[in-house]
Enzyme design. Sequence first.
Site, short mmCIF file in Angstrom:
data_model
loop_
_atom_site.label_atom_id
_atom_site.label_comp_id
_atom_site.label_asym_id
_atom_site.label_seq_id
_atom_site.Cartn_x
_atom_site.Cartn_y
_atom_site.Cartn_z
N GLN A 1 16.14 0.08 30.46
CA GLN A 1 16.53 0.83 31.66
C GLN A 1 16.95 -0.13 32.78
O GLN A 1 17.97 0.05 33.44
CB GLN A 1 15.35 1.70 32.12
CG GLN A 1 15.71 2.75 33.15
CD GLN A 1 16.59 3.84 32.54
OE1 GLN A 1 16.59 4.03 31.32
NE2 GLN A 1 17.35 4.51 33.36
N ILE A 2 16.13 -1.14 32.99
CA ILE A 2 16.39 -2.11 34.06
C ILE A 2 17.68 -2.89 33.80
O ILE A 2 18.40 -3.25 34.73
CB ILE A 2 15.16 -3.06 34.22
CG1 ILE A 2 14.01 -2.30 34.90
CG2 ILE A 2 15.52 -4.33 34.98
CD1 ILE A 2 12.69 -3.05 34.93
N LEU B 1 0.83 -1.20 0.00
CA LEU B 1 0.00 0.00 0.00
C LEU B 1 0.87 1.26 0.00
O LEU B 1 0.69 2.17 -0.81
CB LEU B 1 -0.90 -0.02 1.25
CG LEU B 1 -1.90 1.12 1.42
CD1 LEU B 1 -2.93 1.11 0.31
CD2 LEU B 1 -2.61 1.00 2.78
N GLU C 1 0.42 -0.34 10.38
CA GLU C 1 -1.01 -0.74 10.48
C GLU C 1 -1.86 0.35 11.13
O GLU C 1 -2.74 0.06 11.94
CB GLU C 1 -1.18 -2.05 11.24
CG GLU C 1 -0.29 -3.19 10.81
CD GLU C 1 -0.52 -3.63 9.39
OE1 GLU C 1 -1.53 -3.23 8.79
OE2 GLU C 1 0.33 -4.37 8.86
N GLN D 1 12.53 -0.97 45.21
CA GLN D 1 11.14 -0.59 44.94
C GLN D 1 10.95 0.09 43.59
O GLN D 1 9.94 -0.11 42.90
CB GLN D 1 10.62 0.30 46.07
CG GLN D 1 10.42 -0.48 47.36
CD GLN D 1 9.92 0.38 48.49
OE1 GLN D 1 10.10 1.60 48.47
NE2 GLN D 1 9.30 -0.23 49.48
N TRP E 1 8.71 0.33 1.74
CA TRP E 1 8.58 -0.24 3.08
C TRP E 1 7.72 -1.50 3.06
O TRP E 1 6.86 -1.68 3.94
CB TRP E 1 7.97 0.77 4.06
CG TRP E 1 8.61 2.11 4.06
CD1 TRP E 1 8.03 3.28 3.67
CD2 TRP E 1 9.95 2.44 4.48
NE1 TRP E 1 8.93 4.32 3.80
CE2 TRP E 1 10.11 3.83 4.31
CE3 TRP E 1 11.02 1.70 4.98
CZ2 TRP E 1 11.29 4.49 4.62
CZ3 TRP E 1 12.19 2.36 5.29
CH2 TRP E 1 12.32 3.73 5.12
N GLY F 1 20.26 -1.66 32.24
CA GLY F 1 21.41 -0.76 32.20
C GLY F 1 22.20 -0.96 30.92
O GLY F 1 21.64 -1.25 29.87
#
Length: 391
Positions: free
Chosen positions: A331-332, A123, A358, A273, A154, A334
Amino acid sequence: MTDTPATSPFTRERFRAFADTEIAPHAAEFDREQRIPTELVKRLAAEGFLGAVLPTEAGGPGMDMVTFGVLHEEVGRACSSVRSLLTVHSMVAFAVNRWGTAEQRAAWLPGLADGTALGAFCLTEPGAGSDAGRIAATAERTGGGFVINGTKKWITAGQTADVYLVFAKAPNGMSAFLVDRATPGLRVKPLHDIMGTRGSMLAELEFRDCEVGSRALLGPEGMGLSLVGTGALDIGRYSVACGSVGISQACVEACAAHTARRVAGSAPLREHQLIRRMLSDMVTGLEAGRLLCRRAGALKDEGDPATVMATWTAKYFASTAAVSAASDAVQIHGASGFGAGAAVGRYYRDAKVMEIIEGSSQIQQLTIAEQAFQAAAGPRPSRSAAEEKVR
Ligand SMILES: Cc1cc2nc3c(=O)[nH]c(=O)nc-3n(C[C@H](O)[C@H](O)[C@H](O)COP(=O)(O)OP(=O)(O)OC[C@H]3O[C@@H](n4cnc5c(N)ncnc54)[C@H](O)[C@@H]3O)c2cc1C
């Protein structure tokens, strides 16, 4: 909550076992090499996963749409590039099955079902993405059919597909065509080094005086987008929504494992935490996305047209949740999440694509809001009632 019918041979466990052995161990390689091996495509076909959208009479496994969604979630959890191939192939198979003539169905469905013919959905153009009204490709009538000219960009699986579902402006409006890869005048140019879903073998397609017979026209002339494209895009959107849930699931699993191993201060990361907060948001987005997908799939199985908006909503939510989950997952982790070959880095790059394809997140926001306004306004007056009013 069970998510596949008790009597079905297709279960989440079966999909997961396949994905864990055949796909996930190689996903980093697919990303690096920017290709999916033909052998894997054959194995997907042999399992009935490639033609999953097709009913048994069309050579498919006759999978219900909730189960189809679970399949795309599990494949997406392992590798978004493989899921992307399943997505576009399913879109083409669905369109041929739904709108094909007996001749078109006989020509294409056996191959689409057994994987000897791969499909791609064409498309987008360099000048036309979200706004499909700007499509410039043309299909001019000739004595025996049409001549297609234009460029598609694409295109997932464009490098390897055997049949392209192409949208072009015909004399009676936007129309859909099934174009065989071998058609003279069609040139396939691979696109490399994209940011995410790097194994999905994208291509740019050039159509230069590409002659196709009138039997290439899929669905009524002038209804290419409104009928053929809309139905296929609904399937594609559902697949991407479910695949996005799979990315979130993969992020949760990677983070649960990493935070148990990695120590910061005097305790593993999982005891901190602020880390728990990120993980809990991830899990909540995952569960909510899965439920929205489940609802969209169930509505499809019931033949309820409300599935269309349910799918928009599921895809908007699940893709956004996947981007957020993958960002937090990096992030967790690193620096180890940022390094070459890191799985969570791949999830992050892959997730971003889900907000673009989509129907981008912005287009989904516009569509969902429009629907809300219409629902608030109540049912439209019928034509005769409106005419009464005018009089
Ligand atoms: C990895 C990948 C695979 C793809 N596979 C396929 C494929 O198989 N087949 C295919 O046909 N296409 C494919 N595409 C193309 C994809 O469908 C388009 O990228 C998508 O439709 C968006 O179009 P665009 O990129 O031209 O962005 P644009 O339409 O130019 O939009 C750019 C930005 O503007 C925003 N925007 C656009 N219109 C509005 C508006 N009215 N209001 C507010 N914001 C707006 C968009 O949300 C986006 O953020 C693929 C793209 C990628 C990246």
